[in-house]
Design a protein around this motif. Sequence first.
Motif, PDB file in Angstrom:
ATOM      1  N   ARG A 227       0.765  -1.165   0.059  1.00  0.00           N
ATOM      2  CA  ARG A 227       0.028  -0.026  -0.045  1.00  0.00           C
ATOM      3  C   ARG A 227       0.806   1.306   0.002  1.00  0.00           C
ATOM      4  O   ARG A 227       1.745   1.326   0.895  1.00  0.00           O
ATOM      5  CB  ARG A 227      -0.864   0.071   1.150  1.00  0.00           C
ATOM      6  N   LEU A 228       0.433   2.113  -0.888  1.00  0.00           N
ATOM      7  CA  LEU A 228       1.091   3.493  -0.729  1.00  0.00           C
ATOM      8  C   LEU A 228       2.589   3.314  -1.295  1.00  0.00           C
ATOM      9  O   LEU A 228       3.403   4.378  -0.921  1.00  0.00           O
ATOM     10  CB  LEU A 228       0.879   4.383   0.485  1.00  0.00           C
ATOM     11  N   ARG A 229       3.367   2.224  -1.716  1.00  0.00           N
ATOM     12  CA  ARG A 229       4.443   2.340  -2.012  1.00  0.00           C
ATOM     13  C   ARG A 229       4.713   1.409  -3.185  1.00  0.00           C
ATOM     14  O   ARG A 229       3.765   0.416  -3.586  1.00  0.00           O
ATOM     15  CB  ARG A 229       5.213   1.640  -0.865  1.00  0.00           C
ATOM     16  N   PRO A 230       5.565   1.532  -4.276  1.00  0.00           N
ATOM     17  CA  PRO A 230       5.894   0.845  -5.455  1.00  0.00           C
ATOM     18  C   PRO A 230       6.675  -0.339  -4.955  1.00  0.00           C
ATOM     19  O   PRO A 230       6.973  -0.461  -3.854  1.00  0.00           O
ATOM     20  CB  PRO A 230       6.889   1.590  -6.150  1.00  0.00           C
ATOM     21  N   ASP A 231       6.536  -1.505  -5.890  1.00  0.00           N
ATOM     22  CA  ASP A 231       7.159  -2.761  -5.592  1.00  0.00           C
ATOM     23  C   ASP A 231       8.247  -2.693  -5.322  1.00  0.00           C
ATOM     24  O   ASP A 231       9.216  -1.657  -5.941  1.00  0.00           O
ATOM     25  CB  ASP A 231       6.895  -3.634  -6.816  1.00  0.00           C
ATOM     26  N   ILE A 232       8.756  -3.602  -4.684  1.00  0.00           N
ATOM     27  CA  ILE A 232      10.381  -3.759  -4.360  1.00  0.00           C
ATOM     28  C   ILE A 232      10.914  -4.890  -5.070  1.00  0.00           C
ATOM     29  O   ILE A 232      10.333  -5.932  -4.737  1.00  0.00           O
ATOM     30  CB  ILE A 232      10.346  -3.768  -2.821  1.00  0.00           C
TER      31      ILE A 232
END
Length: 360
Positions: free
Chosen positions: A49-54
């Motif tokens: 949520r609220l973050r790009p994929d890592i």
Amino acid sequence: MKKLLLPFVLLLPGAAGAQEQYFEEQSPSPRFTFQWDFLARYDKIYQLRLRPDIERGRFEFRPEIGLAFSDRFRIAARAVGDYGTDTNAENARNFDNYTSRGASLDRLYIEARPGPVTLLAGKFGMPVVASEMLWDKDIQTPGGAAAWETPAGASLVTLAAAGFANPQKGGDHTRIIVGQAVWRWGDASRLALEGSAAYWHYDVRDLPAAYLRQNYTVFENGQLVYLSNYHLVDALVRARFPAGPVPVTLSFDYIHNFGGAASVEANEVNAYEATVALGRLGTPGQWRFFYTFQYIERDALPGAYNTDDWWFHSWAEGHRVGAAVTVLPNVFVQGAVVFQRRLDRDTWLNRIMVDLVKMF
């Protein structure tokens, strides 16, 4: 006449044993040992949520040297070197226990085994039985430990105690005391059972805010600290047996925190983990399959010290499934998938890890 016969008597076979008392057996020379392990990992976390994929890579090399003065006394030291495609600045927000880039001396310890007692002092690996739901095996334990093993009928009982300090990075001065009893019975080639009960007392001091993670927190004297105390009872049972030619391991771990704050609900201080594993690793062609279900309420345990192979360290439930195959002696390739959600959310995140591992 007797004096004349004495040299001949000393040469007789029966007299050789009488001479042994005049000569001390030569003590074995100290023996050096060298071991190493290596990890290369591809790691992808998505649907955050609220973050790009890592998407990242991790490489870790750990050589250990030891000096064994006998089978009952040794000293050892282990170094660790890490290189990751992400930077050290990203470790905190990714809930990692390791440092992406760096090198350090992560173990330096003395081990003694006088009789049925094992003593450890220095900085060493976890000295008591614990699942990774409670303690990440990559976090070392500076301090001391003692264990006493004794037969009890057809079984073995081990009583252990340990105390360690400053286990986490970044200026952590936490003190931890553990007492444990372990019961073991049987033979894994037929049926082996193990049960342990432990009490963990955490005196949390100066733990950096980055390691407070998903637990309840409060401001105290201008610092963010845990809301709850952590006084844990941990009960862990394991069974090992063959299913035809395949070794099987079943385990179940339950944790209850008696130190929950007054404002913490009764359904926020428990955790459990169940695992089934099939097969073994080590010899080329050998394989292993495993599945783990994990459920950790928000203040069941401190999320600063348990495994970072899961994304959330508490306040979450999830599934982890994987398979591995040995490709060279003590070298295996493993793939694992994690599905996990926070307990206050309906959305699940996914994590894929592919490892190349060289074991000790």
